[in-house]
Design a protein around this motif. Structure first.
Motif, short mmCIF file in Angstrom:
data_model
loop_
_atom_site.label_atom_id
_atom_site.label_comp_id
_atom_site.label_asym_id
_atom_site.label_seq_id
_atom_site.Cartn_x
_atom_site.Cartn_y
_atom_site.Cartn_z
N ALA A 65 22.95 -9.39 -2.00
CA ALA A 65 24.35 -9.60 -1.64
C ALA A 65 25.26 -8.64 -2.40
O ALA A 65 26.19 -8.05 -1.83
N ILE A 66 25.01 -8.46 -3.68
CA ILE A 66 25.82 -7.57 -4.51
C ILE A 66 25.74 -6.14 -3.98
O ILE A 66 26.74 -5.42 -3.86
N LEU A 67 24.53 -5.71 -3.65
CA LEU A 67 24.34 -4.35 -3.15
C LEU A 67 25.01 -4.16 -1.78
O LEU A 67 25.35 -3.04 -1.41
N ALA A 68 25.18 -5.28 -1.07
CA ALA A 68 25.85 -5.21 0.22
C ALA A 68 27.37 -5.28 0.09
O ALA A 68 28.09 -5.25 1.09
N GLY A 69 27.86 -5.39 -1.16
CA GLY A 69 29.29 -5.38 -1.39
C GLY A 69 29.93 -6.73 -1.54
O GLY A 69 31.16 -6.84 -1.59
N VAL A 70 29.14 -7.81 -1.58
CA VAL A 70 29.70 -9.15 -1.74
C VAL A 70 30.30 -9.27 -3.14
O VAL A 70 29.74 -8.79 -4.13
N ASP A 71 31.47 -9.92 -3.23
CA ASP A 71 32.10 -10.14 -4.53
C ASP A 71 31.14 -10.94 -5.42
O ASP A 71 30.50 -11.90 -4.96
N PRO A 72 31.00 -10.58 -6.71
CA PRO A 72 30.03 -11.26 -7.58
C PRO A 72 30.29 -12.75 -7.73
O PRO A 72 29.33 -13.54 -7.78
N GLN A 73 31.55 -13.15 -7.78
CA GLN A 73 31.84 -14.57 -7.90
C GLN A 73 31.46 -15.31 -6.62
O GLN A 73 30.93 -16.42 -6.65
N THR A 74 31.71 -14.68 -5.50
CA THR A 74 31.30 -15.25 -4.22
C THR A 74 29.78 -15.40 -4.15
O THR A 74 29.25 -16.44 -3.68
N ALA A 75 29.08 -14.37 -4.61
CA ALA A 75 27.62 -14.42 -4.62
C ALA A 75 27.15 -15.57 -5.50
O ALA A 75 26.21 -16.30 -5.15
N TYR A 76 27.78 -15.71 -6.66
CA TYR A 76 27.38 -16.80 -7.57
C TYR A 76 27.62 -18.16 -6.94
O TYR A 76 26.77 -19.06 -6.98
N LEU A 77 28.81 -18.34 -6.33
CA LEU A 77 29.11 -19.63 -5.71
C LEU A 77 28.20 -19.91 -4.52
O LEU A 77 27.88 -21.06 -4.22
N THR A 78 27.77 -18.86 -3.85
CA THR A 78 26.88 -19.03 -2.70
C THR A 78 25.48 -19.45 -3.11
O THR A 78 24.87 -20.36 -2.51
N TYR A 79 24.94 -18.79 -4.15
CA TYR A 79 23.53 -19.00 -4.52
C TYR A 79 23.34 -19.82 -5.79
O TYR A 79 22.22 -20.20 -6.11
N GLY A 80 24.45 -20.05 -6.53
CA GLY A 80 24.34 -20.86 -7.74
C GLY A 80 23.61 -20.18 -8.87
O GLY A 80 23.11 -20.86 -9.78
N LYS A 81 23.57 -18.85 -8.85
CA LYS A 81 22.86 -18.13 -9.90
C LYS A 81 23.44 -16.75 -10.05
O LYS A 81 23.90 -16.14 -9.08
N PHE A 82 23.44 -16.27 -11.30
CA PHE A 82 23.89 -14.90 -11.55
C PHE A 82 23.29 -14.44 -12.88
O PHE A 82 23.16 -15.22 -13.80
#
Length: 218
Positions: free
Chosen positions: A201-218
């Motif tokens: 997701a990060i490599l696809a340009g998703v905001d890191p906070q959005t990615a964290y909230l989506t997957y529950g991990k960072f």
């Protein structure tokens, strides 16, 4: 069909950062070994159950006595294990050329010594992974004896029982109690799969906070 991987192989594929996070989330503590312990082959991961050694300094021991006891130790080490030594000494080397060759030929996966090693060029040449605090040419002869094997030992405040699993990579070493090693491996594998989704997701340009909230991990 590919044979199922062993627990050792599964843990060796799980980098220590994710293993640490999994064990922390399980409410565990005091499982990370001191950062002063470093591998001579930092690019190589290592995992396996512990064969533990407890030692003592005895300057009154003669050369024959110390070498006889040391070779007896080497004979006891089982294939597939990691040699884990608490020598209670900070003056002499507790792993070297002939010992490493012997252990490697027996199928021992590597060693962790809360002390020093020697003959390091040879250990590198044969690829025997050795974790230690440093190096010295001094050996155990007439100075050091084993006190017990396959007993609980402590390294840097971390208690290690015989058969507990160790996992190590460039970041450090972690002890996993034998009773929960399978569960830790399964949770770590699941966490790695989730991290791969976050990375994608990060490599696809998703905001890191959005990615964290989506997957529950960072």
């Amino acid at each position: 069909m590919t044979a199922a991987r062993t627990l050792t192989e599964r843990l060796e594929a799980c980098y220590t950062g994710v293993v640490h996070d999994v064990m922390r989330a399980m409410g565990l503590s005091d499982f990370t070994l001191p950062p002063e312990l470093r591998p001579i082959l930092p690019e190589r991961a290592m995992a396996g159950p512990a064969f533990t050694i407890l030692g003592k300094v005895d300057p009154s021991a003669d050369a024959h006595e110390t070498l006889l006891a040391w070779t007896g130790l080497l004979s006891q080490a089982p294939a597939g294990a990691i040699w884990v030594s608490q020598p209670n000494d900070d003056r002499v080397a507790h792993m070297g050329e002939l010992s490493a060759e012997t252990l490697k030929n027996k199928g021992v996966r590597g060693c962790v010594v809360d002390g020093f090693a020697r003959d390091v060029n040879f250990l590198l040449e044969i690829g025997f992974q050795t974790w230690c605090r440093g190096f010295t040419p001094r050996d155990i002869v007439g100075y050091w004896l084993p006190a017990a094997t396959n007993v609980p030992v402590e390294i840097g405040g971390v208690a290690i029982a015989p058969g507990d699993y160790l996992v190590g990579d460039r970041d450090g070493l972690i002890r996993i109690p034998r009773a929960i090693a399978e569960e830790v491996a399964s949770r770590a594998e699941a966490a790695i799969a989730t991290e791969n989704l976050v990375r994608k997701a990060i490599l696809a340009g998703v905001d890191p906070q959005t990615a964290y909230l989506t997957y529950g991990k960072f």
